[in-house]
Every structure is written in C-alpha cells, then in structure tokens.
Design a protein around this motif. Structure first.
Motif, PDB file in Angstrom:
ATOM      1  N   THR A   8       0.834  -1.210   0.000  1.00  0.00           N
ATOM      2  CA  THR A   8       0.000   0.000   0.000  1.00  0.00           C
ATOM      3  C   THR A   8       0.869   1.260   0.000  1.00  0.00           C
ATOM      4  O   THR A   8       2.031   1.233   0.419  1.00  0.00           O
ATOM      5  N   GLU A  10       0.545   3.553   2.111  1.00  0.00           N
ATOM      6  CA  GLU A  10       0.842   3.798   3.536  1.00  0.00           C
ATOM      7  C   GLU A  10       2.134   3.086   3.932  1.00  0.00           C
ATOM      8  O   GLU A  10       3.017   3.677   4.573  1.00  0.00           O
ATOM      9  N   SER A  13       5.126   4.673   2.299  1.00  0.00           N
ATOM     10  CA  SER A  13       5.425   5.984   2.896  1.00  0.00           C
ATOM     11  C   SER A  13       6.081   5.829   4.261  1.00  0.00           C
ATOM     12  O   SER A  13       6.915   6.648   4.661  1.00  0.00           O
ATOM     13  N   GLN A  14       5.696   4.778   4.983  1.00  0.00           N
ATOM     14  CA  GLN A  14       6.333   4.549   6.289  1.00  0.00           C
ATOM     15  C   GLN A  14       7.811   4.223   6.120  1.00  0.00           C
ATOM     16  O   GLN A  14       8.645   4.678   6.898  1.00  0.00           O
ATOM     17  N   LEU A  42       1.218  11.262   2.553  1.00  0.00           N
ATOM     18  CA  LEU A  42       1.288  10.247   3.617  1.00  0.00           C
ATOM     19  C   LEU A  42       2.655  10.274   4.292  1.00  0.00           C
ATOM     20  O   LEU A  42       2.769  10.059   5.506  1.00  0.00           O
ATOM     21  N   GLN A  45       2.580  13.127   6.701  1.00  0.00           N
ATOM     22  CA  GLN A  45       1.784  12.763   7.890  1.00  0.00           C
ATOM     23  C   GLN A  45       2.594  11.888   8.838  1.00  0.00           C
ATOM     24  O   GLN A  45       2.557  12.049  10.056  1.00  0.00           O
ATOM     25  N   GLU A  46       3.307  10.943   8.264  1.00  0.00           N
ATOM     26  CA  GLU A  46       4.098  10.024   9.088  1.00  0.00           C
ATOM     27  C   GLU A  46       5.257  10.777   9.775  1.00  0.00           C
ATOM     28  O   GLU A  46       5.538  10.554  10.955  1.00  0.00           O
ATOM     29  N   ARG A  49       3.861  12.632  12.639  1.00  0.00           N
ATOM     30  CA  ARG A  49       3.522  11.706  13.730  1.00  0.00           C
ATOM     31  C   ARG A  49       4.779  11.296  14.521  1.00  0.00           C
ATOM     32  O   ARG A  49       4.736  11.091  15.725  1.00  0.00           O
ATOM     33  N   ASP A 230       3.900   1.461  -4.383  1.00  0.00           N
ATOM     34  CA  ASP A 230       2.874   0.490  -4.011  1.00  0.00           C
ATOM     35  C   ASP A 230       2.762  -0.511  -5.179  1.00  0.00           C
ATOM     36  O   ASP A 230       3.393  -0.330  -6.221  1.00  0.00           O
TER      37      ASP A 230
END
Ligand code: PGA
Length: 256
Positions: A8, A10, A13-14, A42, A45-46, A49, A230
């Motif tokens: 994905t 996500e 991106s992590q 993303l 955002q990570e 976080r 992805d």
C-alpha cells in the motif's frame, strides 16, 4: 536503484519516513529537498507523527507556480505550510521554496542555486513522478544537465494538476523548478510513486533507456536512489520479482 515494493502507499510511505528519520538522527542539521503533490502527503503525515527534531534542518522545495503568491491556496508555499511546516519545529528562515512572484526570474533561479550550495548541498531529495516521467517540473525534453529555471508545463501536466484548481483555466502555464542537474547533485534520492496511473512512467524510468523523454530515467545514473512504490505503481515492472527478492534478502546491517 533500490526498488522497494509495498502492498500500500501507507506502507511505502512509512519506509520512506523511516529513511528520513534515520538521516535526521544521524545528521540533525541535514538539508532536505522536498516535493509537493498528492504523493508525499502520507510521508509528511508520518513524519509529523514521528515528532522528529527539525530545529536544525534546512529544506529546499523543488518547484513553485509562477504568478501564485505564497498565500494562494494552490501555491506550493501554501501546500508545504499546510501539510508539513506548520506541524513541525522548523525555523521559518530554514525553509526555502522558489518564489513564484519573483520579478527577475533568472536572477532568482541563480540565487536559489547559490542558496543550495551555501547550505552545503542537499543530503536527501524527495521526489514524486509525473505521469509523463517528470521530476520536479522538468518535463520531457528537459536537459538532463538543467539547473533551476522557468519551465512551461505540458498540457498533460496542467490537466493532471487541474484537480487542485477550480478549473483547468486557472492552472498556471509556467513554473520555477530545480533542474535535473540540480536534483542529481543531491547525495541521496527518495522517489515515491503510487497508483496504476504512475506504472508506465515508473517502468520507463527504472527499466527503460536513459532519455530526456522520461526525465526520471536519469536517476539510473545516480549512485543512491531508493524508489518506494505500491503494488499498483510497480505493476508494469518486468523485474518486480527480482526487486522483491533483493529487498527480502538484504543483509541485516542494511535494513532500516
Ligand atoms: P502527484 O504529482 O504526486 O500529485 O501525483 C507528482 C508529480 O507531478 O511530480
């Protein structure tokens, strides 16, 4: 090139965020090259976080629309403040984004290059990719040695980006973008791409010939490139199984 294929956006991106986090831990005064568009959202955002320390980090953005003031909702100044800068502890004077309102554009572009050099060069450059293979706003046929300058967007790119504006008519024709030569001087490159609509550009960039017709293909000449994809963006890669094999068998000391 290291091709990292994840299920994905996500997950991809992590991985990208962990690479940047490691750099900031190892080099708290790192110089980052940053990108805009849907792709890095993303990632940002990570990074937010993770609550990293950005107090000594310097950033340079790839590009900006000519004629949009910084407070215009579609300007990349506005984008960066909304999606990253207002959420982290970076001092404003360490943020650099091309000035789309510059009166003397060639002089501004030279100044931007000088600022990058004065900062010691870019340690890590984040990139997205256009459906036509552009990086920054270096459209097909851009010189592979180009520096920061004004460019005219292709019809395709204006249409791709029209979704951010009220109508296609509002999308500027001109941009200031770091050149391909500028991007290639970054010490490390992190290219992200998600979605089926990027699959062809990615396959050409990674497995095709090096050509100004797909500006991202020049990254084959860069010694430290990670491409975080992805499954959909990886779907036209002929050697995808090999890239997965390489990633799964990396020596422990190389893992993030
Ligand atoms: P996107 O744009 O992230 O909005 O898809 C990428 C690019 O044009 O470089």
């Amino acid at each position: 090139m290291e091709i990292i294929i994840q299920p994905t956006p996500e997950a991809a991106s992590q991985i990208a965020a962990r690479i940047i986090a490691r750099l900031l831990r190892e080099k708290p005064n790192a110089v980052l090259g940053l990108a805009t568009g849907s792709t890095p959202l993303l990632l940002y955002q990570e990074l937010i976080r993770m609550k990293l320390d950005w107090s000594r980090v310097t950033t340079f953005n790839l590009d900006e629309y000519v004629g949009l003031p910084p407070d215009h909702p579609q300007s990349y100044h506005h984008f960066m403040h909304t999606h990253l800068f207002r959420h982290i502890n970076i001092p404003p004077n360490q943020i650099h984004i091309p000035d789309g309102m510059a009166k003397d554009i060639p002089a501004f572009c030279k100044h931007y290059e000088d600022q990058i050099a004065a900062a010691g060069g870019i340690d890590l450059q984040v990139l997205g990719i256009g459906t036509d293979g552009h990086i920054g706003f270096n459209e097909p046929s851009s010189s592979l040695a180009s520096r920061t300058r004004i460019k005219t967007l292709t019809d395709q790119t204006r249409r791709d980006n029209a979704r951010f504006f009220r109508s296609l008519d509002e999308v500027p024709y001109h941009v200031i973008t770091m050149g391909i030569g500028t991007i290639m001087e970054a010490r490390q490159i992190l290219l992200l791409a998600f979605g089926k609509h990027k699959a062809r550009a990615i396959a050409e960039a990674v497995e095709g010939p090096i050509t100004a017709m797909n500006p991202a293909s020049v990254l084959q000449l860069h010694p430290v490139v990670k491409v975080c994809l992805d499954e959909a963006a990886a779907s036209e890669l002929k050697r995808a199984d090999y890239y997965r094999w390489v990633y799964d068998h990396k020596p422990a000391w190389q893992r993030g």
